[in-house]
Design an enzyme around this catalytic site. Structure first.
Site, PDB file in Angstrom:
ATOM      1  N   GLN A   1       0.491  10.504  -6.871  1.00  0.00           N
ATOM      2  CA  GLN A   1       1.292   9.335  -6.532  1.00  0.00           C
ATOM      3  C   GLN A   1       0.904   8.163  -7.431  1.00  0.00           C
ATOM      4  O   GLN A   1      -0.259   7.753  -7.478  1.00  0.00           O
ATOM      5  CB  GLN A   1       1.116   8.920  -5.072  1.00  0.00           C
ATOM      6  CG  GLN A   1       2.134   7.832  -4.687  1.00  0.00           C
ATOM      7  CD  GLN A   1       1.860   7.198  -3.339  1.00  0.00           C
ATOM      8  OE1 GLN A   1       0.855   6.531  -3.165  1.00  0.00           O
ATOM      9  NE2 GLN A   1       2.772   7.398  -2.399  1.00  0.00           N
TER      10      GLN A   1
ATOM     11  N   TYR B   1       4.705  -2.356  -2.187  1.00  0.00           N
ATOM     12  CA  TYR B   1       4.073  -2.432  -3.504  1.00  0.00           C
ATOM     13  C   TYR B   1       5.125  -2.766  -4.571  1.00  0.00           C
ATOM     14  O   TYR B   1       6.260  -3.101  -4.252  1.00  0.00           O
ATOM     15  CB  TYR B   1       3.300  -1.151  -3.788  1.00  0.00           C
ATOM     16  CG  TYR B   1       2.188  -0.941  -2.776  1.00  0.00           C
ATOM     17  CD1 TYR B   1       1.249  -1.950  -2.536  1.00  0.00           C
ATOM     18  CD2 TYR B   1       2.103   0.215  -2.011  1.00  0.00           C
ATOM     19  CE1 TYR B   1       0.253  -1.793  -1.587  1.00  0.00           C
ATOM     20  CE2 TYR B   1       1.105   0.377  -1.056  1.00  0.00           C
ATOM     21  CZ  TYR B   1       0.187  -0.632  -0.848  1.00  0.00           C
ATOM     22  OH  TYR B   1      -0.792  -0.488   0.092  1.00  0.00           O
TER      23      TYR B   1
ATOM     24  N   ARG C   1       8.834   7.843  -3.217  1.00  0.00           N
ATOM     25  CA  ARG C   1       8.649   7.548  -1.802  1.00  0.00           C
ATOM     26  C   ARG C   1       9.315   6.208  -1.468  1.00  0.00           C
ATOM     27  O   ARG C   1       9.123   5.223  -2.179  1.00  0.00           O
ATOM     28  CB  ARG C   1       7.166   7.486  -1.438  1.00  0.00           C
ATOM     29  CG  ARG C   1       6.916   7.559   0.074  1.00  0.00           C
ATOM     30  CD  ARG C   1       5.442   7.516   0.412  1.00  0.00           C
ATOM     31  NE  ARG C   1       5.157   8.257   1.645  1.00  0.00           N
ATOM     32  CZ  ARG C   1       4.152   8.025   2.452  1.00  0.00           C
ATOM     33  NH1 ARG C   1       3.293   7.052   2.177  1.00  0.00           N
ATOM     34  NH2 ARG C   1       3.966   8.747   3.528  1.00  0.00           N
TER      35      ARG C   1
ATOM     36  N   GLY D   1      -0.033  12.761   7.445  1.00  0.00           N
ATOM     37  CA  GLY D   1      -1.120  11.998   6.868  1.00  0.00           C
ATOM     38  C   GLY D   1      -2.403  12.150   7.654  1.00  0.00           C
ATOM     39  O   GLY D   1      -3.282  12.925   7.309  1.00  0.00           O
ATOM     40  N   ARG D   2      -2.504  11.399   8.750  1.00  0.00           N
ATOM     41  CA  ARG D   2      -3.746  11.373   9.528  1.00  0.00           C
ATOM     42  C   ARG D   2      -4.173  12.754  10.021  1.00  0.00           C
ATOM     43  O   ARG D   2      -5.370  13.028  10.146  1.00  0.00           O
ATOM     44  CB  ARG D   2      -3.608  10.406  10.706  1.00  0.00           C
ATOM     45  CG  ARG D   2      -3.677   8.938  10.291  1.00  0.00           C
ATOM     46  CD  ARG D   2      -3.288   8.007  11.406  1.00  0.00           C
ATOM     47  NE  ARG D   2      -1.873   8.124  11.734  1.00  0.00           N
ATOM     48  CZ  ARG D   2      -1.243   7.360  12.627  1.00  0.00           C
ATOM     49  NH1 ARG D   2      -1.910   6.457  13.296  1.00  0.00           N
ATOM     50  NH2 ARG D   2       0.042   7.519  12.863  1.00  0.00           N
TER      51      ARG D   2
END
Length: 358
Positions: free
Chosen positions: A97, A179, A226, A313-314
């Site tokens: 990424q 971002y 993404r 993810g987690r």
């Protein structure tokens, strides 16, 4: 067998299952260099068919946070090779990424003499951690000139080529979470009056130009992106619902023309069904759905074709053997939130697992 666990194939992309490990910043790259500890971390989690790495800066100016990796130097390329070799050893694929943090940064996290940049010189609200000064307000960013924008595009192209040299199967452009690319999309952050500001077509221009340039450089089948429509992370203040919808409809259409491999959609409770369905209809390649999934809800999305792949993810963060746990219907480890971004093995490679690889 659950569809989650069966092999996936579309076009040139083949994965051993439908499970994606989502990108997660972990701040273990001392001096912004990938290392052996990171190789161990990713190897442990290579039960996933596809791993998407933590956000990695295409240039020194994009580092933003402490201890995040880059992909702009020979030493970084060599460090990442340890990671890709470890993941490929277990027959998983891995995309890098590319994340330029833009205004979500502090000068203490950047090399000496550099300043955060953004479409406009609007400081982000809130604070960011620095190793040298602790918590600090975000630095005031420098507004990018047209020359600076061209440099950004070239940096992404060079970083993508470096990623291929490091053994990655492809790259994911980080156009989410407030971002740099999303800063250009949001009219509350981007108040430019040139061809990169104003209406949603102009605000989308940089994202499309980078995607096209990278696809031409390394191959469209090696490029994903993404998005997080309606997200308010990183001081992305909300704007008109119709404008958000038009922005992501336009992006999906144009990215489909380029032919990139996938759109990775970070869901939000605020995303409208209309916008989601428009992205799904406009983009003919792979759609990855992420955020808040359980194995059961992920399976449903695969079965009803609202997603082609599903990302966690987690669950991968705290369960190196997450795929085996799904297969055997076992409980999951809790996440230690105190060690998410601390240096070292604790809360990184020491989560318990009976067996790492599916």
């Amino acid at each position: 067998m659950k569809k989650l666990l069966t092999p996936f194939e579309k076009g040139t992309l083949k994965f051993k299952n439908h499970l994606v490990m989502a990108p997660m910043t972990r701040s273990r790259a001392i001096n912004n260099l990938p290392n052996e500890l990171m190789a161990t971390y990713y190897a442990q989690r290579s039960g996933a068919g596809l791993i998407i790495t933590e956000g990695t800066s295409p240039s020194p100016e994009g580092l933003g946070y402490p201890r995040i990796p880059g992909i702009y130097s020979d030493a970084q390329i060599q460090g990442w090779k340890k990671v890709t070799d470890a993941v490929h050893h277990n027959q998983s694929k891995i995309f890098l990424q590319l994340m330029h943090t833009g205004r979500i940064a502090h000068i203490a996290n950047l090399p000496d003499g550099l300043q955060p940049v953004s479409p406009s010189g609007i400081k982000a609200a809130g604070e960011i951690y620095t190793d040298s000064l602790g918590m600090q307000e975000h630095s005031v960013p420098q507004e990018l000139s047209l020359e600076g924008i061209n440099k950004i595009i070239n940096d992404f192209v060079t970083a993508s080529k470096n990623a291929v040299s490091a053994g990655f199967d492809g790259i994911e452009l980080h156009g989410a979470n407030g971002y740099l690319l999303e800063q250009f999309l949001n009219p509350n952050v981007n108040i430019r009056e040139d061809q990169y500001g104003g209406n949603y077509i102009n605000r989308s221009r940089l994202t499309i130009e980078i995607a096209r340039a990278v696809a031409e450089a390394i191959g469209k089948d090696k490029v994903g992106i993404r998005f997080s429509p309606f997200s308010q992370l990183s001081d992305q203040k909300p704007y008109d619902e119709a404008e958000v919808h038009n922005t992501y409809a336009h992006l999906s259409i144009e990215l489909n023309k380029i032919g990139i491999a996938y759109i990775h959609l970070l869901s939000s409770p605020d995303i409208t069904e209309k916008t989601y369905q428009t992205i799904r209809d406009a983009f003919s390649n792979i759609l990855i759905f992420s955020s808040g999934l359980t194995p059961e809800t992920a399976e449903k999305r695969l079965q009803d074709s609202t997603a082609d792949l599903v990302a966690f993810g987690r669950s991968f963060l705290s369960n190196p053997d997450f795929v085996k746990r799904i297969e055997n219907n076992r409980s999951l480890n809790d996440v230690d939130y105190n060690t998410l971004y601390t240096p070292g093995e604790t809360g990184y490679t020491d989560y318990p697992a009976d067996s790492y690889i599916n």
